[in-house]
Write an enzyme that holds these catalytic residues in place. Structure first.
Site, PDB file in Angstrom:
ATOM      1  N   ARG A   1     -28.474  12.137 -12.388  1.00  0.00           N
ATOM      2  CA  ARG A   1     -29.430  10.932 -11.396  1.00  0.00           C
ATOM      3  C   ARG A   1     -29.336  10.617 -10.306  1.00  0.00           C
ATOM      4  NH1 ARG A   1     -34.959  14.348 -12.619  1.00  0.00           N
ATOM      5  NH2 ARG A   1     -34.342  16.164 -14.285  1.00  0.00           N
TER       6      ARG A   1
ATOM      7  N   ILE B   1     -29.910   6.445 -10.070  1.00  0.00           N
ATOM      8  CA  ILE B   1     -30.812   5.328 -10.671  1.00  0.00           C
ATOM      9  C   ILE B   1     -32.073   4.512  -9.734  1.00  0.00           C
ATOM     10  CG2 ILE B   1     -29.668   3.418  -9.199  1.00  0.00           C
ATOM     11  CD1 ILE B   1     -28.236   2.311 -12.636  1.00  0.00           C
TER      12      ILE B   1
ATOM     13  N   VAL C   1     -22.651   3.451  -0.603  1.00  0.00           N
ATOM     14  CA  VAL C   1     -22.195   4.038  -1.399  1.00  0.00           C
ATOM     15  C   VAL C   1     -20.506   5.354  -0.801  1.00  0.00           C
ATOM     16  CG1 VAL C   1     -20.928   5.314  -3.671  1.00  0.00           C
ATOM     17  CG2 VAL C   1     -23.308   3.882  -3.607  1.00  0.00           C
TER      18      VAL C   1
ATOM     19  N   HIS D   1     -21.919  11.640  -1.065  1.00  0.00           N
ATOM     20  CA  HIS D   1     -22.806  12.175  -2.231  1.00  0.00           C
ATOM     21  C   HIS D   1     -24.226  13.132  -1.241  1.00  0.00           C
ATOM     22  CE1 HIS D   1     -23.264   8.051  -1.240  1.00  0.00           C
ATOM     23  NE2 HIS D   1     -24.574   8.547  -1.269  1.00  0.00           N
TER      24      HIS D   1
END
Ligand code: AMP
Length: 123
Positions: A30, A32, A97, A101
């Site tokens: 999940r 954040i 990041v 992803h």
């Protein structure tokens, strides 16, 4: 180029995450700061910094992210209603990041285009 990020710590269970899917190559957990009723991040366990670092040798790991997305959609019963997956790249893409992803967003109807712009210039 692949440096350790917070996602490496999640893979190594050094910091907690709400994991929704895992196999040998892929992890999903999940977000954040969810931007939809269902918002998970699907990542390769092997760090790849950005889309610019995808090549013939690691492309299968990226394909696996989509295989995981399809499984997660079915497991959570939104495959038919639909969902969005998106991968941001570098500053203009909104990447924060540097471990690739897939954002998987579901549970509401998404808007399009994904940003507002008054100019319609193309490059
Ligand atoms: P991006 O801006 O595309 O690089 O996306 C990074 C995402 O990681 C953001 O949506 C953050 O909310 C999310 N994020 C950052 N740290 C964590 C964490 N510890 N656990 C879960 N999601 C995180």
């Amino acid at each position: 180029m692949s440096q350790e990020t917070i996602f490496t710590k999640i893979i190594n269970r050094e910091i907690p995450a709400s994991i929704v899917y895992e196999d040998d190559d892929t992890l999903a957990f999940r977000d954040i700061n969810p931007q939809a009723p269902f918002h998970v991040l699907i990542i390769p366990k092997k760090a790849i910094a950005t889309i610019n670092d995808i090549n013939e040798d690691n492309a299968h790991l990226v394909g696996n992210l989509y295989v995981a997305a399809a499984k997660i959609a079915k497991q959570n019963n939104f495959a038919d209603d639909g969902y969005r997956v998106v991968m941001n790249c570098n500053e203009h893409g909104g990447q924060t990041v540097y471990h690739i992803h897939l954002h998987m967003l579901a549970g509401k109807e998404m808007g399009w285009p994904p940003y507002q712009d008054t100019k319609k210039e193309t490059i």
